[in-house]
Structures are given as structure tokens and as C-alpha cells.
Design a protein around this motif. Structure first.
Motif, PDB file in Angstrom:
ATOM      1  N   ILE A 120       0.887  -1.163   0.000  1.00 17.43           N
ATOM      2  CA  ILE A 120       0.000   0.000   0.000  1.00 17.43           C
ATOM      3  C   ILE A 120       0.921   1.208   0.000  1.00 17.43           C
ATOM      4  CG2 ILE A 120      -1.896   1.203   1.135  1.00 17.43           C
ATOM      5  CD1 ILE A 120      -2.514  -1.719   0.065  1.00 17.43           C
ATOM      6  N   VAL A 121       0.867   1.990  -1.076  1.00 15.33           N
ATOM      7  CA  VAL A 121       1.823   3.069  -1.291  1.00 15.33           C
ATOM      8  C   VAL A 121       1.095   4.365  -1.631  1.00 15.33           C
ATOM      9  CG1 VAL A 121       3.643   1.472  -2.035  1.00 15.33           C
ATOM     10  CG2 VAL A 121       2.083   2.435  -3.744  1.00 15.33           C
ATOM     11  N   THR A 122       1.852   5.443  -1.709  1.00 15.23           N
ATOM     12  CA  THR A 122       1.303   6.734  -2.119  1.00 15.23           C
ATOM     13  C   THR A 122       1.909   7.137  -3.462  1.00 15.23           C
ATOM     14  OG1 THR A 122       3.023   8.041  -1.056  1.00 15.23           O
ATOM     15  CG2 THR A 122       1.074   7.477   0.291  1.00 15.23           C
ATOM     16  N   THR A 123       1.306   8.145  -4.062  1.00 15.06           N
ATOM     17  CA  THR A 123       1.798   8.649  -5.336  1.00 15.06           C
ATOM     18  C   THR A 123       3.267   9.053  -5.243  1.00 15.06           C
ATOM     19  OG1 THR A 123      -0.417   9.384  -5.976  1.00 15.06           O
ATOM     20  CG2 THR A 123       1.440  10.456  -7.076  1.00 15.06           C
ATOM     21  N   GLU A 124       3.617   9.796  -4.211  1.00 16.90           N
ATOM     22  CA  GLU A 124       5.009  10.236  -4.079  1.00 16.90           C
ATOM     23  C   GLU A 124       5.964   9.064  -3.906  1.00 16.90           C
ATOM     24  OE1 GLU A 124       6.126  13.488  -1.610  1.00 16.90           O
ATOM     25  OE2 GLU A 124       4.357  14.656  -2.147  1.00 16.90           O
ATOM     26  N   MET A 125       5.559   8.044  -3.177  1.00 17.99           N
ATOM     27  CA  MET A 125       6.412   6.864  -3.038  1.00 17.99           C
ATOM     28  C   MET A 125       6.712   6.267  -4.405  1.00 17.99           C
ATOM     29  SD  MET A 125       4.537   5.159   0.277  1.00 17.99           S
ATOM     30  CE  MET A 125       5.577   3.723   0.474  1.00 17.99           C
ATOM     31  N   VAL A 126       5.682   6.103  -5.217  1.00 20.20           N
ATOM     32  CA  VAL A 126       5.854   5.517  -6.549  1.00 20.20           C
ATOM     33  C   VAL A 126       6.775   6.385  -7.399  1.00 20.20           C
ATOM     34  CG1 VAL A 126       4.691   4.864  -8.703  1.00 20.20           C
ATOM     35  CG2 VAL A 126       3.621   4.333  -6.493  1.00 20.20           C
ATOM     36  N   VAL A 127       6.483   7.675  -7.484  1.00 16.58           N
ATOM     37  CA  VAL A 127       7.261   8.568  -8.342  1.00 16.58           C
ATOM     38  C   VAL A 127       8.731   8.575  -7.941  1.00 16.58           C
ATOM     39  CG1 VAL A 127       7.604  10.978  -9.055  1.00 16.58           C
ATOM     40  CG2 VAL A 127       5.289  10.001  -8.990  1.00 16.58           C
ATOM     41  N   PHE A 128       9.019   8.721  -6.646  1.00 18.10           N
ATOM     42  CA  PHE A 128      10.412   8.793  -6.217  1.00 18.10           C
ATOM     43  C   PHE A 128      11.135   7.456  -6.341  1.00 18.10           C
ATOM     44  CE2 PHE A 128       8.961  12.824  -4.469  1.00 18.10           C
ATOM     45  CZ  PHE A 128      10.037  13.643  -4.802  1.00 18.10           C
ATOM     46  N   GLU A 129      10.412   6.338  -6.198  1.00 19.02           N
ATOM     47  CA  GLU A 129      11.053   5.040  -6.418  1.00 19.02           C
ATOM     48  C   GLU A 129      11.315   4.818  -7.904  1.00 19.02           C
ATOM     49  OE1 GLU A 129       9.483   1.723  -4.026  1.00 19.02           O
ATOM     50  OE2 GLU A 129       8.841   3.230  -2.553  1.00 19.02           O
ATOM     51  N   TRP A 130      10.381   5.225  -8.765  1.00 19.14           N
ATOM     52  CA  TRP A 130      10.630   5.133 -10.204  1.00 19.14           C
ATOM     53  C   TRP A 130      11.841   5.980 -10.600  1.00 19.14           C
ATOM     54  CZ3 TRP A 130       5.027   5.868 -12.488  1.00 19.14           C
ATOM     55  CH2 TRP A 130       4.339   4.637 -12.467  1.00 19.14           C
ATOM     56  N   LEU A 131      11.953   7.163 -10.029  1.00 16.33           N
ATOM     57  CA  LEU A 131      13.068   8.054 -10.362  1.00 16.33           C
ATOM     58  C   LEU A 131      14.405   7.523  -9.845  1.00 16.33           C
ATOM     59  CD1 LEU A 131      11.434  11.525  -9.690  1.00 16.33           C
ATOM     60  CD2 LEU A 131      12.215  10.657 -11.910  1.00 16.33           C
ATOM     61  N   GLY A 132      14.435   7.055  -8.617  1.00 19.64           N
ATOM     62  CA  GLY A 132      15.637   6.475  -8.052  1.00 19.64           C
ATOM     63  C   GLY A 132      16.676   7.455  -7.532  1.00 19.64           C
ATOM     64  N   LYS A 133      16.801   8.621  -8.165  1.00 19.45           N
ATOM     65  CA  LYS A 133      17.772   9.602  -7.675  1.00 19.45           C
ATOM     66  C   LYS A 133      17.389  11.004  -8.122  1.00 19.45           C
ATOM     67  CE  LYS A 133      21.367   9.576 -11.221  1.00 19.45           C
ATOM     68  NZ  LYS A 133      22.772   9.327 -11.481  1.00 19.45           N
ATOM     69  N   ALA A 134      17.935  11.982  -7.407  1.00 19.64           N
ATOM     70  CA  ALA A 134      17.681  13.394  -7.701  1.00 19.64           C
ATOM     71  C   ALA A 134      18.662  13.879  -8.763  1.00 19.64           C
ATOM     72  CB  ALA A 134      17.840  14.221  -6.429  1.00 19.64           C
ATOM     73  N   GLY A 135      18.372  15.055  -9.324  1.00 21.42           N
ATOM     74  CA  GLY A 135      19.295  15.710 -10.220  1.00 21.42           C
ATOM     75  C   GLY A 135      19.220  15.293 -11.678  1.00 21.42           C
ATOM     76  N   THR A 136      18.421  14.303 -11.980  1.00 17.88           N
ATOM     77  CA  THR A 136      18.301  13.858 -13.367  1.00 17.88           C
ATOM     78  C   THR A 136      17.307  14.751 -14.115  1.00 17.88           C
ATOM     79  OG1 THR A 136      16.459  12.362 -12.905  1.00 17.88           O
ATOM     80  CG2 THR A 136      18.696  11.455 -12.646  1.00 17.88           C
ATOM     81  N   PRO A 137      17.341  14.732 -15.448  1.00 15.13           N
ATOM     82  CA  PRO A 137      16.336  15.499 -16.204  1.00 15.13           C
ATOM     83  C   PRO A 137      14.898  15.072 -15.847  1.00 15.13           C
ATOM     84  CG  PRO A 137      18.138  14.887 -17.645  1.00 15.13           C
ATOM     85  CD  PRO A 137      18.375  14.175 -16.332  1.00 15.13           C
ATOM     86  N   ALA A 138      14.667  13.773 -15.660  1.00 12.65           N
ATOM     87  CA  ALA A 138      13.324  13.302 -15.290  1.00 12.65           C
ATOM     88  C   ALA A 138      12.919  13.851 -13.927  1.00 12.65           C
ATOM     89  CB  ALA A 138      13.278  11.774 -15.282  1.00 12.65           C
ATOM     90  N   PHE A 139      13.845  13.849 -12.969  1.00  6.01           N
ATOM     91  CA  PHE A 139      13.559  14.390 -11.643  1.00  6.01           C
ATOM     92  C   PHE A 139      13.162  15.850 -11.748  1.00  6.01           C
ATOM     93  CE2 PHE A 139      15.015  16.745  -7.904  1.00  6.01           C
ATOM     94  CZ  PHE A 139      14.334  16.077  -6.887  1.00  6.01           C
ATOM     95  N   LYS A 140      13.933  16.621 -12.488  1.00  8.34           N
ATOM     96  CA  LYS A 140      13.663  18.056 -12.623  1.00  8.34           C
ATOM     97  C   LYS A 140      12.321  18.320 -13.301  1.00  8.34           C
ATOM     98  CE  LYS A 140      18.539  19.233 -12.559  1.00  8.34           C
ATOM     99  NZ  LYS A 140      19.719  19.549 -13.336  1.00  8.34           N
ATOM    100  N   LYS A 141      11.966  17.470 -14.256  1.00  5.32           N
ATOM    101  CA  LYS A 141      10.685  17.641 -14.955  1.00  5.32           C
ATOM    102  C   LYS A 141       9.500  17.262 -14.065  1.00  5.32           C
ATOM    103  CE  LYS A 141       8.321  16.623 -19.251  1.00  5.32           C
ATOM    104  NZ  LYS A 141       8.421  15.962 -20.555  1.00  5.32           N
ATOM    105  N   LEU A 142       9.654  16.240 -13.244  1.00  2.00           N
ATOM    106  CA  LEU A 142       8.541  15.744 -12.422  1.00  2.00           C
ATOM    107  C   LEU A 142       8.390  16.475 -11.088  1.00  2.00           C
ATOM    108  CD1 LEU A 142       8.840  11.932 -13.120  1.00  2.00           C
ATOM    109  CD2 LEU A 142       7.124  13.517 -14.028  1.00  2.00           C
ATOM    110  N   LEU A 143       9.430  17.100 -10.596  1.00  2.00           N
ATOM    111  CA  LEU A 143       9.381  17.753  -9.299  1.00  2.00           C
ATOM    112  C   LEU A 143       8.222  18.745  -9.161  1.00  2.00           C
ATOM    113  CD1 LEU A 143      10.735  17.728  -6.563  1.00  2.00           C
ATOM    114  CD2 LEU A 143      12.273  19.523  -7.357  1.00  2.00           C
ATOM    115  N   PRO A 144       7.935  19.574 -10.162  1.00  2.00           N
ATOM    116  CA  PRO A 144       6.804  20.496 -10.009  1.00  2.00           C
ATOM    117  C   PRO A 144       5.443  19.793  -9.801  1.00  2.00           C
ATOM    118  CG  PRO A 144       8.192  21.169 -11.827  1.00  2.00           C
ATOM    119  CD  PRO A 144       8.684  19.826 -11.389  1.00  2.00           C
ATOM    120  N   LEU A 145       5.312  18.575 -10.288  1.00  2.00           N
ATOM    121  CA  LEU A 145       4.058  17.829 -10.090  1.00  2.00           C
ATOM    122  C   LEU A 145       3.878  17.382  -8.646  1.00  2.00           C
ATOM    123  CD1 LEU A 145       4.066  15.527 -13.242  1.00  2.00           C
ATOM    124  CD2 LEU A 145       2.738  17.621 -12.887  1.00  2.00           C
TER     125      LEU A 145
END
Length: 180
Positions: A153-178
Motif C-alpha cells: 500500500i503506497v502513495t503517489t510520491e512513493m511511486v514517483v520517487f522510487e521510479w526516479l531512483g535519484k535526484a538531479g536527473t532530467p526526469a527528476f527536474k521535470k517531475l518535481l513540479p508535479l
């Protein structure tokens, strides 16, 4: 166990025009599902969306259809998506082992789909803040039952941050505002 983008399929169950307004916290559920859809597109997670009896319950709500991109959208009549041959073939065809589930109604189609996937040996994660029922009691019963059955049982943020795996990537920067 971590939710990994390369192992995941996002399943969005029955978020339809005539069903959404009857749910608990529909705005929260749609907002979080929209975030999941955007994140899935960014990190390469395939998406399968379903519509239960679309002639009666309508199509997927426009807020989600607008960001669904290349998602597979399948009509169905079974409550468990895995009982529908088209869905089962599409899901198995991804050759992925993790199902991340958002949807409606939690105590009907979400619980039956998740239970079917667990029975088949898949890792299942139900996104609690992107899943809804008409009553809070039904929603809570679904999550408790699935948790006891081995679903995460997870939350949206758990899923997004686990999919991303690390900060500083282009995907991280694009998704952070969401997320903010």
C-alpha cells in the motif's frame, strides 16, 4: 521491495465520467493519477487503462485522457481486469513483474484485479491516494484486505520517487513540479 520503473506497469482502473463524481475525494484521486501518468511517461513505464462498461459509465475523464499519451485503453465487463482476455494479454505482454494500481472502485475492481495479480505471483502496489470508492469504509476495507494479502500500500510520491531512483536527473527536474 522497491518499485522499479523497468519492472513496472501502471494500471489505471475505471476512472470514468459517470463514476468519478460518486467517489470519495475525486479531485485528489484524479490529481494523483494524473501525476502517476506523467511520471510513467517520463520514466518509460507502460500504462494500461480500463473502462468498465463504457456505454453506461462513459469514457475515461478528460483530465486523465489528456495526459494518457500512448496508454492502452481497454473496455471491460469483468470486475477483475485479469479475467478479461484483452487486458490479461496486454499485461502479460509487457513481461514486467510489478503492477502499480490506481483506480475505482477500490472495493470492487481494484481489489479483484490486485488479488488476481497476487494469485499469479506478480508484485502488486496499490496507490492509496489514487484509489477511491463511494464510501470511506469500502476504501479502507480494500486497502486492509490487500495489505494482508501481500500487496504494497503506497502513495503517489512513493511511486514517483522510487521510479526516479535519484535526484538531479532530467526526469527528476521535470517531475518535481508535479509533486510540490
Amino acid at each position: 521491495m522497491l518499485i522499479r520503473a523497468q519492472d513496472s506497469v501502471l494500471i489505471v482502473i475505471d476512472m470514468q465520467d459517470r463514476l468519478v463524481p460518486a467517489m470519495q475525494a475525486p479531485a485528489r484521486t484524479i490529481r494523483n493519477t494524473r501525476t502517476l501518468l506523467c511520471a510513467a511517461a517520463e520514466v518509460g513505464v507502460p500504462v494500461i487503462m480500463t473502462e468498465q462498461y463504457p456505454a453506461g459509465l462513459g469514457a475515461t475523464v478528460p483530465e486523465l485522457a489528456a495526459v494518457a499519451g500512448g496508454a492502452t485503453v481497454l473496455p471491460k465487463m469483468h470486475f477483475s481486469c485479469m479475467e478479461d482476455d484483452g487486458f490479461a494479454a496486454a499485461f502479460r505482454g509487457t513481461a514486467r513483474k510489478q503492477a502499480v494500481i490506481a483506480g475505482m472502485e477500490a472495493h470492487i475492481c481494484v481489489v479483484q484485479t490486485a488479488a488476481s495479480l497476487i494469485e499469479e505471483g506478480f508484485d502488486v502496489f496499490v496507490v492509496s491516494d489514487a484509489t477511491a470508492s463511494r464510501t470511506l469504509e469500502s476504501e479502507q476495507a480494500c486497502l486492509a484486505r490487500l495489505n494482508a494479502s501481500g500487496a504494497g500500500i503506497v502513495t503517489t510520491e512513493m511511486v514517483v520517487f522510487e521510479w526516479l531512483g535519484k535526484a538531479g536527473t532530467p526526469a527528476f527536474k521535470k517531475l518535481l513540479p508535479l509533486i510540490k
